[in-house]
Write a protein that holds these residues in place. Structure first.
Motif, PDB file in Angstrom:
ATOM      1  N   ASN A 268       0.786  -1.158  -0.034  1.00  0.00           N
ATOM      2  CA  ASN A 268      -0.044   0.123   0.056  1.00  0.00           C
ATOM      3  C   ASN A 268       0.823   1.352   0.104  1.00  0.00           C
ATOM      4  OD1 ASN A 268      -2.313  -1.483  -0.052  1.00  0.00           O
ATOM      5  ND2 ASN A 268      -2.745  -1.274   2.055  1.00  0.00           N
ATOM      6  N   GLY A 269       1.935   1.271   0.692  1.00  0.00           N
ATOM      7  CA  GLY A 269       2.944   2.448   0.706  1.00  0.00           C
ATOM      8  C   GLY A 269       3.568   2.688  -0.438  1.00  0.00           C
ATOM      9  N   ALA A 270       3.668   1.526  -1.304  1.00  0.00           N
ATOM     10  CA  ALA A 270       4.383   1.801  -2.686  1.00  0.00           C
ATOM     11  C   ALA A 270       3.252   2.053  -3.718  1.00  0.00           C
ATOM     12  CB  ALA A 270       5.089   0.323  -2.963  1.00  0.00           C
ATOM     13  N   GLN A 271       1.934   1.742  -3.433  1.00  0.00           N
ATOM     14  CA  GLN A 271       0.952   2.209  -4.495  1.00  0.00           C
ATOM     15  C   GLN A 271       0.848   3.468  -5.419  1.00  0.00           C
ATOM     16  OE1 GLN A 271      -2.918   1.972  -2.819  1.00  0.00           O
ATOM     17  NE2 GLN A 271      -3.898   1.866  -4.762  1.00  0.00           N
ATOM     18  N   PRO A 272       1.245   4.621  -4.731  1.00  0.00           N
ATOM     19  CA  PRO A 272       1.469   5.740  -5.467  1.00  0.00           C
ATOM     20  C   PRO A 272       2.478   5.787  -6.370  1.00  0.00           C
ATOM     21  CG  PRO A 272       1.397   6.330  -3.128  1.00  0.00           C
ATOM     22  CD  PRO A 272       1.507   4.861  -3.201  1.00  0.00           C
ATOM     23  N   TYR A 273       3.620   4.979  -6.114  1.00  0.00           N
ATOM     24  CA  TYR A 273       4.839   4.779  -6.901  1.00  0.00           C
ATOM     25  C   TYR A 273       4.514   4.042  -8.197  1.00  0.00           C
ATOM     26  CZ  TYR A 273       7.007   7.707  -3.269  1.00  0.00           C
ATOM     27  OH  TYR A 273       7.243   8.587  -2.709  1.00  0.00           O
ATOM     28  N   ALA A 274       3.835   3.016  -7.911  1.00  0.00           N
ATOM     29  CA  ALA A 274       3.445   1.995  -8.922  1.00  0.00           C
ATOM     30  C   ALA A 274       2.383   2.725 -10.053  1.00  0.00           C
ATOM     31  CB  ALA A 274       2.698   0.731  -8.356  1.00  0.00           C
TER      32      ALA A 274
ATOM     33  N   GLY B 103      -6.064   9.162 -10.702  1.00  0.00           N
ATOM     34  CA  GLY B 103      -5.373  10.155 -10.721  1.00  0.00           C
ATOM     35  C   GLY B 103      -4.068   9.845 -11.068  1.00  0.00           C
ATOM     36  N   SER B 104      -2.903  10.744 -10.912  1.00  0.00           N
ATOM     37  CA  SER B 104      -1.654  10.602 -11.437  1.00  0.00           C
ATOM     38  C   SER B 104      -0.760   9.783 -10.742  1.00  0.00           C
ATOM     39  CB  SER B 104      -1.043  12.098 -11.776  1.00  0.00           C
ATOM     40  OG  SER B 104      -0.985  12.742 -10.559  1.00  0.00           O
ATOM     41  N   GLY B 105      -0.967   9.625  -9.436  1.00  0.00           N
ATOM     42  CA  GLY B 105      -0.030   9.125  -8.555  1.00  0.00           C
ATOM     43  C   GLY B 105       1.259   9.788  -8.370  1.00  0.00           C
ATOM     44  N   ALA B 106       2.300   9.302  -7.940  1.00  0.00           N
ATOM     45  CA  ALA B 106       3.809   9.896  -7.535  1.00  0.00           C
ATOM     46  C   ALA B 106       4.461  10.325  -8.753  1.00  0.00           C
ATOM     47  CB  ALA B 106       4.426   9.002  -6.761  1.00  0.00           C
ATOM     48  N   LEU B 107       5.473  10.990  -8.842  1.00  0.00           N
ATOM     49  CA  LEU B 107       6.182  11.374  -9.994  1.00  0.00           C
ATOM     50  C   LEU B 107       5.591  12.283 -10.850  1.00  0.00           C
ATOM     51  CD1 LEU B 107       7.941   7.923 -10.110  1.00  0.00           C
ATOM     52  CD2 LEU B 107       8.624   9.932  -8.918  1.00  0.00           C
ATOM     53  N   SER B 108       4.631  13.054 -10.398  1.00  0.00           N
ATOM     54  CA  SER B 108       3.726  13.795 -11.656  1.00  0.00           C
ATOM     55  C   SER B 108       3.925  15.256 -11.412  1.00  0.00           C
ATOM     56  CB  SER B 108       2.483  13.316 -11.511  1.00  0.00           C
ATOM     57  OG  SER B 108       1.775  13.970 -10.535  1.00  0.00           O
ATOM     58  N   LEU B 109       3.575  15.969 -12.549  1.00  0.00           N
ATOM     59  CA  LEU B 109       3.609  17.642 -12.593  1.00  0.00           C
ATOM     60  C   LEU B 109       2.374  17.953 -11.775  1.00  0.00           C
ATOM     61  CD1 LEU B 109       5.125  18.657 -15.978  1.00  0.00           C
ATOM     62  CD2 LEU B 109       6.077  18.375 -13.821  1.00  0.00           C
ATOM     63  N   ASP B 110       1.226  17.057 -11.607  1.00  0.00           N
ATOM     64  CA  ASP B 110       0.190  17.391 -10.826  1.00  0.00           C
ATOM     65  C   ASP B 110       0.381  17.326  -9.351  1.00  0.00           C
ATOM     66  OD1 ASP B 110      -1.362  17.540 -12.978  1.00  0.00           O
ATOM     67  OD2 ASP B 110      -2.224  15.533 -12.805  1.00  0.00           O
ATOM     68  N   GLN B 111       1.001  16.373  -8.742  1.00  0.00           N
ATOM     69  CA  GLN B 111       1.369  16.330  -7.621  1.00  0.00           C
ATOM     70  C   GLN B 111       2.394  17.433  -7.312  1.00  0.00           C
ATOM     71  OE1 GLN B 111       0.351  14.208  -5.209  1.00  0.00           O
ATOM     72  NE2 GLN B 111      -1.014  13.236  -6.391  1.00  0.00           N
ATOM     73  N   LEU B 112       3.541  17.824  -8.056  1.00  0.00           N
ATOM     74  CA  LEU B 112       4.356  18.877  -7.699  1.00  0.00           C
ATOM     75  C   LEU B 112       3.677  20.190  -7.663  1.00  0.00           C
ATOM     76  CD1 LEU B 112       7.339  19.816  -7.545  1.00  0.00           C
ATOM     77  CD2 LEU B 112       7.204  20.208 -10.051  1.00  0.00           C
ATOM     78  N   LEU B 113       2.643  20.466  -8.593  1.00  0.00           N
ATOM     79  CA  LEU B 113       1.825  21.851  -8.685  1.00  0.00           C
ATOM     80  C   LEU B 113       0.989  21.897  -7.224  1.00  0.00           C
ATOM     81  CD1 LEU B 113       0.994  22.144 -12.430  1.00  0.00           C
ATOM     82  CD2 LEU B 113       2.803  23.296 -11.255  1.00  0.00           C
ATOM     83  N   ALA B 114       0.431  20.588  -7.042  1.00  0.00           N
ATOM     84  CA  ALA B 114      -0.394  20.613  -5.782  1.00  0.00           C
ATOM     85  C   ALA B 114       0.338  21.072  -4.629  1.00  0.00           C
ATOM     86  CB  ALA B 114      -0.921  19.328  -5.389  1.00  0.00           C
ATOM     87  N   LYS B 115       1.538  20.384  -4.432  1.00  0.00           N
ATOM     88  CA  LYS B 115       2.416  20.737  -3.165  1.00  0.00           C
ATOM     89  C   LYS B 115       2.695  22.298  -3.302  1.00  0.00           C
ATOM     90  CE  LYS B 115       4.132  15.964  -2.705  1.00  0.00           C
ATOM     91  NZ  LYS B 115       5.586  15.216  -2.862  1.00  0.00           N
ATOM     92  N   ARG B 116       3.285  22.688  -4.424  1.00  0.00           N
ATOM     93  CA  ARG B 116       3.771  24.030  -4.482  1.00  0.00           C
ATOM     94  C   ARG B 116       2.350  24.968  -4.192  1.00  0.00           C
ATOM     95  NH1 ARG B 116       7.041  25.572  -9.522  1.00  0.00           N
ATOM     96  NH2 ARG B 116       8.248  24.730  -8.300  1.00  0.00           N
ATOM     97  N   SER B 117       1.311  24.891  -4.623  1.00  0.00           N
ATOM     98  CA  SER B 117       0.132  25.819  -4.219  1.00  0.00           C
ATOM     99  C   SER B 117      -0.146  25.600  -2.763  1.00  0.00           C
ATOM    100  CB  SER B 117      -1.085  25.662  -5.200  1.00  0.00           C
ATOM    101  OG  SER B 117      -1.852  24.186  -5.017  1.00  0.00           O
ATOM    102  N   LYS B 118      -0.201  24.295  -2.228  1.00  0.00           N
ATOM    103  CA  LYS B 118      -0.420  24.353  -0.888  1.00  0.00           C
ATOM    104  C   LYS B 118       0.772  24.938   0.005  1.00  0.00           C
ATOM    105  CE  LYS B 118      -1.472  20.768   2.420  1.00  0.00           C
ATOM    106  NZ  LYS B 118      -1.661  19.217   2.655  1.00  0.00           N
ATOM    107  N   SER B 119       1.959  24.858  -0.384  1.00  0.00           N
ATOM    108  CA  SER B 119       2.863  25.810   0.534  1.00  0.00           C
ATOM    109  C   SER B 119       2.671  27.142   0.194  1.00  0.00           C
ATOM    110  CB  SER B 119       4.405  25.042   0.189  1.00  0.00           C
ATOM    111  OG  SER B 119       4.573  25.583  -1.396  1.00  0.00           O
ATOM    112  N   GLU B 120       2.303  27.549  -0.727  1.00  0.00           N
ATOM    113  CA  GLU B 120       2.246  29.213  -0.859  1.00  0.00           C
ATOM    114  C   GLU B 120       0.927  29.661  -0.318  1.00  0.00           C
ATOM    115  OE1 GLU B 120       2.405  29.869  -5.053  1.00  0.00           O
ATOM    116  OE2 GLU B 120       4.330  29.125  -5.206  1.00  0.00           O
TER     117      GLU B 120
END
Length: 149
Positions: A6-12, A121-138
């Motif tokens: 389950n922990g590896a699921q986003p990466y898979a 959704g996109s899972g790990a290693l995606s620009l969607d995740q990166l943008l979501a983290k960036r907007s959340k931190s701002e």
């Protein structure tokens, strides 16, 4: 074991998305740009604007690239899934009922693979995740007041 999987699921899921996006992109690029054997196996391309092949190839390149990058994954996967459903029912299914009989396995697999990505959704290693983290931190936290300009 289940917790570890389950922990590896986003990466898979991210790797699944990358592979499906890359294969779909290559499928369209061969028809549009004549690479990887081209549309005819001889390096040929489809004539611009021909229905439905050229439009399908544009969808394959654009949506495949977006899914590969994980950018707008759900929307791109929805469009790609619909395009592959159209391809299956308009091109392959009239030839025979079963995908093994009508050479529609690829269209069916892409259709269901992209539909899965619409819901997961996109899972790990995606620009969607990166943008979501960036907007959340701002965004200001509850204990911070927004800066007035």
């Amino acid at each position: 074991m289940t917790a570890r999987l389950n922990g590896a699921q986003p990466y898979a899921l991210g790797l699944f998305r990358i592979v499906i996006g890359l294969l779909f992109f290559c499928h369209g690029a061969s028809k549009l740009f004549g690479v990887l054997g081209g549309a005819d196996g001889q390096g040929g391309t489809l004539s611009a604007g021909t229905w439905p092949g050229w439009y399908a190839a544009v969808i394959e390149v654009v949506c495949g690239g977006l899914v590969l990058l994980g950018l707008g994954t759900r929307a791109a996967a929805f469009l790609a899934s619909g395009a592959m459903a159209y391809a299956y029912f308009k091109v392959h299914q009239p030839e025979a009922l079963w995908p093994m009989e009508n050479s529609g396995e690829g269209a069916a697999m892409y259709c269901w693979s992209f539909l899965l990505l619409v819901f997961t959704g996109s899972g790990a290693l995606s620009l969607d995740q990166l943008l979501a983290k960036r907007s959340k931190s701002e965004q200001p936290t509850s204990h911070q007041s927004p800066v007035a300009v």
